[in-house]
Design a protein around this motif. Structure first.
Motif, PDB file in Angstrom:
ATOM      1  N   PRO A 101      70.648  77.778  33.111  1.00 18.02           N
ATOM      2  CA  PRO A 101      69.821  77.383  34.297  1.00 18.02           C
ATOM      3  C   PRO A 101      70.391  77.449  35.523  1.00 18.02           C
ATOM      4  O   PRO A 101      71.770  77.653  35.567  1.00 18.02           O
ATOM      5  N   GLY A 102      69.400  77.854  36.430  1.00 21.30           N
ATOM      6  CA  GLY A 102      70.158  78.147  37.622  1.00 21.30           C
ATOM      7  C   GLY A 102      68.865  78.537  38.426  1.00 21.30           C
ATOM      8  O   GLY A 102      67.844  78.695  38.146  1.00 21.30           O
ATOM      9  N   GLY A 103      69.306  78.926  39.877  1.00 21.67           N
ATOM     10  CA  GLY A 103      68.291  79.491  40.869  1.00 21.67           C
ATOM     11  C   GLY A 103      68.857  79.499  42.007  1.00 21.67           C
ATOM     12  O   GLY A 103      70.291  79.430  42.193  1.00 21.67           O
ATOM     13  N   GLY A 104      67.980  79.969  43.047  1.00 21.06           N
ATOM     14  CA  GLY A 104      68.592  80.183  44.203  1.00 21.06           C
ATOM     15  C   GLY A 104      68.677  79.001  45.275  1.00 21.06           C
ATOM     16  O   GLY A 104      68.458  77.751  45.004  1.00 21.06           O
TER      17      GLY A 104
ATOM     18  N   GLY B 274      56.070  76.561  33.283  1.00 23.20           N
ATOM     19  CA  GLY B 274      56.379  77.777  32.685  1.00 23.20           C
ATOM     20  C   GLY B 274      57.400  78.578  32.788  1.00 23.20           C
ATOM     21  O   GLY B 274      57.898  79.717  32.318  1.00 23.20           O
ATOM     22  N   GLU B 275      58.751  78.088  33.671  1.00 20.73           N
ATOM     23  CA  GLU B 275      59.828  78.665  33.949  1.00 20.73           C
ATOM     24  C   GLU B 275      60.796  78.692  32.862  1.00 20.73           C
ATOM     25  O   GLU B 275      61.506  79.444  32.663  1.00 20.73           O
ATOM     26  N   THR B 276      60.747  77.560  32.209  1.00 20.35           N
ATOM     27  CA  THR B 276      61.546  77.272  30.731  1.00 20.35           C
ATOM     28  C   THR B 276      60.662  77.197  29.683  1.00 20.35           C
ATOM     29  O   THR B 276      60.075  76.204  29.605  1.00 20.35           O
ATOM     30  N   LEU B 277      60.982  78.049  28.749  1.00 24.70           N
ATOM     31  CA  LEU B 277      59.978  78.138  27.389  1.00 24.70           C
ATOM     32  C   LEU B 277      60.680  77.278  26.181  1.00 24.70           C
ATOM     33  O   LEU B 277      60.052  76.716  25.535  1.00 24.70           O
ATOM     34  N   ALA B 278      62.076  77.294  26.587  1.00 21.52           N
ATOM     35  CA  ALA B 278      62.929  76.627  25.259  1.00 21.52           C
ATOM     36  C   ALA B 278      64.206  76.373  25.745  1.00 21.52           C
ATOM     37  O   ALA B 278      64.822  76.922  26.704  1.00 21.52           O
ATOM     38  N   LEU B 279      64.939  75.375  25.262  1.00 23.46           N
ATOM     39  CA  LEU B 279      66.322  75.180  25.577  1.00 23.46           C
ATOM     40  C   LEU B 279      67.023  75.155  24.155  1.00 23.46           C
ATOM     41  O   LEU B 279      66.646  74.679  23.235  1.00 23.46           O
ATOM     42  N   GLY B 280      68.486  75.625  24.119  1.00 29.20           N
ATOM     43  CA  GLY B 280      69.027  75.446  23.213  1.00 29.20           C
ATOM     44  C   GLY B 280      70.652  75.769  23.307  1.00 29.20           C
ATOM     45  O   GLY B 280      71.005  76.233  24.494  1.00 29.20           O
TER      46      GLY B 280
ATOM     47  N   GLU C 209      65.853  70.173  37.343  1.00 33.09           N
ATOM     48  CA  GLU C 209      64.573  70.681  37.407  1.00 33.09           C
ATOM     49  C   GLU C 209      64.205  71.510  35.965  1.00 33.09           C
ATOM     50  O   GLU C 209      63.042  71.418  35.831  1.00 33.09           O
ATOM     51  N   GLU C 210      65.060  72.217  35.586  1.00 36.97           N
ATOM     52  CA  GLU C 210      64.584  73.133  34.477  1.00 36.97           C
ATOM     53  C   GLU C 210      64.799  72.550  33.074  1.00 36.97           C
ATOM     54  O   GLU C 210      64.100  72.903  31.981  1.00 36.97           O
ATOM     55  N   THR C 211      65.647  71.393  32.990  1.00 38.95           N
ATOM     56  CA  THR C 211      65.701  70.807  31.670  1.00 38.95           C
ATOM     57  C   THR C 211      65.784  69.326  31.680  1.00 38.95           C
ATOM     58  O   THR C 211      65.596  68.820  30.876  1.00 38.95           O
ATOM     59  N   GLY C 212      65.603  68.822  32.785  1.00 39.60           N
ATOM     60  CA  GLY C 212      65.367  67.335  32.779  1.00 39.60           C
ATOM     61  C   GLY C 212      66.998  66.734  32.567  1.00 39.60           C
ATOM     62  O   GLY C 212      66.878  65.374  32.434  1.00 39.60           O
ATOM     63  N   LEU C 213      67.830  67.324  32.426  1.00 41.90           N
ATOM     64  CA  LEU C 213      69.179  66.564  32.430  1.00 41.90           C
ATOM     65  C   LEU C 213      70.079  66.608  33.578  1.00 41.90           C
ATOM     66  O   LEU C 213      69.625  67.500  34.403  1.00 41.90           O
ATOM     67  N   ASP C 214      71.193  65.948  33.522  1.00 41.54           N
ATOM     68  CA  ASP C 214      71.914  65.704  34.614  1.00 41.54           C
ATOM     69  C   ASP C 214      73.453  65.580  34.267  1.00 41.54           C
ATOM     70  O   ASP C 214      73.480  64.619  33.422  1.00 41.54           O
ATOM     71  N   THR C 215      74.138  66.101  34.792  1.00 41.80           N
ATOM     72  CA  THR C 215      75.656  65.974  34.732  1.00 41.80           C
ATOM     73  C   THR C 215      76.432  66.455  36.006  1.00 41.80           C
ATOM     74  O   THR C 215      75.994  67.441  36.757  1.00 41.80           O
ATOM     75  N   PRO C 216      77.661  65.762  36.221  1.00 40.68           N
ATOM     76  CA  PRO C 216      78.489  66.458  37.343  1.00 40.68           C
ATOM     77  C   PRO C 216      78.732  67.773  37.048  1.00 40.68           C
ATOM     78  O   PRO C 216      79.199  68.046  36.020  1.00 40.68           O
ATOM     79  N   LEU C 217      78.790  68.880  38.127  1.00 43.54           N
ATOM     80  CA  LEU C 217      79.299  70.088  38.113  1.00 43.54           C
ATOM     81  C   LEU C 217      80.097  70.561  38.969  1.00 43.54           C
ATOM     82  O   LEU C 217      80.138  70.157  40.303  1.00 43.54           O
ATOM     83  N   ALA C 218      81.056  71.162  38.617  1.00 36.66           N
ATOM     84  CA  ALA C 218      82.245  71.601  39.537  1.00 36.66           C
ATOM     85  C   ALA C 218      82.263  73.046  39.615  1.00 36.66           C
ATOM     86  O   ALA C 218      82.020  73.641  38.932  1.00 36.66           O
ATOM     87  N   PHE C 219      82.580  73.570  41.013  1.00 36.83           N
ATOM     88  CA  PHE C 219      82.461  74.892  41.340  1.00 36.83           C
ATOM     89  C   PHE C 219      83.577  75.560  40.809  1.00 36.83           C
ATOM     90  O   PHE C 219      84.648  75.165  40.431  1.00 36.83           O
TER      91      PHE C 219
ATOM     92  N   HIS D 135      66.980  64.507  24.682  1.00 36.34           N
ATOM     93  CA  HIS D 135      66.397  64.046  25.943  1.00 36.34           C
ATOM     94  C   HIS D 135      65.864  64.914  27.099  1.00 36.34           C
ATOM     95  O   HIS D 135      65.366  64.480  27.853  1.00 36.34           O
ATOM     96  N   ALA D 136      66.041  66.169  26.630  1.00 32.48           N
ATOM     97  CA  ALA D 136      65.721  67.134  27.580  1.00 32.48           C
ATOM     98  C   ALA D 136      64.192  67.093  27.784  1.00 32.48           C
ATOM     99  O   ALA D 136      63.263  67.120  26.857  1.00 32.48           O
ATOM    100  N   VAL D 137      64.019  67.328  29.210  1.00 34.47           N
ATOM    101  CA  VAL D 137      62.249  67.465  29.364  1.00 34.47           C
ATOM    102  C   VAL D 137      62.125  68.961  30.297  1.00 34.47           C
ATOM    103  O   VAL D 137      62.335  68.876  31.430  1.00 34.47           O
ATOM    104  N   PRO D 138      61.934  70.128  29.528  1.00 37.62           N
ATOM    105  CA  PRO D 138      62.093  71.204  30.343  1.00 37.62           C
ATOM    106  C   PRO D 138      60.525  71.298  31.203  1.00 37.62           C
ATOM    107  O   PRO D 138      59.808  70.478  31.070  1.00 37.62           O
ATOM    108  N   ASP D 139      60.888  72.042  32.440  1.00 33.77           N
ATOM    109  CA  ASP D 139      59.760  71.937  33.430  1.00 33.77           C
ATOM    110  C   ASP D 139      58.649  72.389  32.777  1.00 33.77           C
ATOM    111  O   ASP D 139      58.449  73.093  31.801  1.00 33.77           O
TER     112      ASP D 139
END
Length: 316
Positions: A46-49, A120-126, A66-76, A113-117
């Motif tokens: 998952p990612g983007g500009g 059409g940008e996300t067809l599946a998650l795994g 946006e792409e998965t409906g999931l959220d978690t803290p992310l560190a560089f 609990h994922a909710v893909p967008d």
């Protein structure tokens, strides 16, 4: 309309920098979260500009949501750049990725609990084990996954061949098409230190202010290649080792040139040791060079913009 879409409306499919962020999310067993992409049907992170004013962490978390409906803290984690990160999309648009990798954790059960967008940008998650990956899209994803695989002793994924980068001055050519509007400017600066612990500053011809040796990236370069090229061009200096210190990105590092062009800097700061020899300044770009101790730096108003001020403040 996104930053990159606005540029595409003017410049068409020609190669551009795509400054983006990837969400490197793993579960409790070390499996990595991948999405099946709508543009080519292959799998990637998952990612983007980035949009102007965002950091890598902010963009990665936004794209993950946006792409998965999931959220978690992310560190560089680290940045990627280079000619091997060329990519041509199915619609013909060409980019050189400059990517910020951001890491985080989610439980395996969270995928329920994922909710893909729904665009059409996300067809599946795994979730996928690093030794059982599906067919991966784009070298930027392959290199990122290779970094994870190296942590557990697995070999890197083979990369797709990339064309030779175009020759020219990318930013100057892009400006001729889009005018002074804000543009992401990947690049690098160098803290070049002498035997007395002083740092080299150069006085820039365009504004008369002091700066570290450095500048903007050309298409296909790595951050380190930029730093070495700019050291040689501006001061005639070659160094053995460049040590990365910090990557600077965000709205506080926006810079407006005297003629009105605006850049949002995405800049890697390196440190290097001066090995001696005569400085050879770049005619027309640099008017003077001098060595400064931390306590004797020029005043803030004599430094060229917020990025240089931050570089030197952190060093001092």
């Amino acid at each position: 309309m996104s930053y990159l879409s606005e540029l595409r409306a003017v410049v068409g499919p020609r190669p551009l920098f795509s400054v983006g962020a990837s969400s490197v999310v793993q579960d409790e067993t070390g499996r990595v979260l991948l999405q099946r992409r709508g543009d080519d049907g292959l799998w990637g992170l998952p990612g983007g500009g980035l949009e102007p004013g965002e950091t890598f962490e902010e963009a990665a978390r936004r794209e993950l949501n946006e792409e998965t409906g999931l959220d978690t803290p992310l560190a560089f984690w680290q940045a990627l750049s280079g000619a091997h990160l060329y990519h041509r999309y199915p619609n013909g648009d060409q980019v050189y990725f400059v990517g910020g990798l951001c890491r985080g954790r989610l439980s395996a059960a969270s995928l329920e609990h994922a909710v893909p967008d729904d665009d059409g940008e996300t067809l599946a998650l795994g979730w996928f084990g690093l030794n059982g990956l599906p067919t991966i899209s784009a070298n930027v994803n392959k290199q990122t996954l290779s970094l994870l695989r190296a942590e557990v002793g697995l070999p890197p994924l083979p990369l797709e061949p990339s064309p030779l980068p175009p020759v020219g001055e990318h930013m100057r050519e892009l400006r001729a098409l889009v005018g002074p509007r804000p543009l992401f400017a990947p690049g690098a600066n160098v803290l070049l230190r002498d035997g007395e612990g002083r740092v080299l500053l150069v006085r820039q011809a365009h504004n008369g202010l002091w700066a570290l040796p450095g500048g903007s990236m050309e298409l296909g370069e790595t951050f380190e290649q930029v730093a070495r090229r700019e050291l040689k061009e501006e001061a005639g200096v070659r160094v053995d080792e460049l040590r990365p210190l910090r990557l600077y990105i965000g709205p506080q590092y926006r810079f407006t040139y005297p003629h009105g062009d605006v850049v949002d800097n995405v800049s890697q700061l390196f440190e290097a040791q001066f090995l001696g020899g005569e400085l050879k300044l770049q005619a027309g770009e640099v008017t003077e060079a001098a060595w400064f101790a931390p306590a004797d730096l020029p005043p803030e108003h004599g430094l060229s913009g917020p990025l240089i001020r931050a570089n030197l403040s952190d060093w001092a």
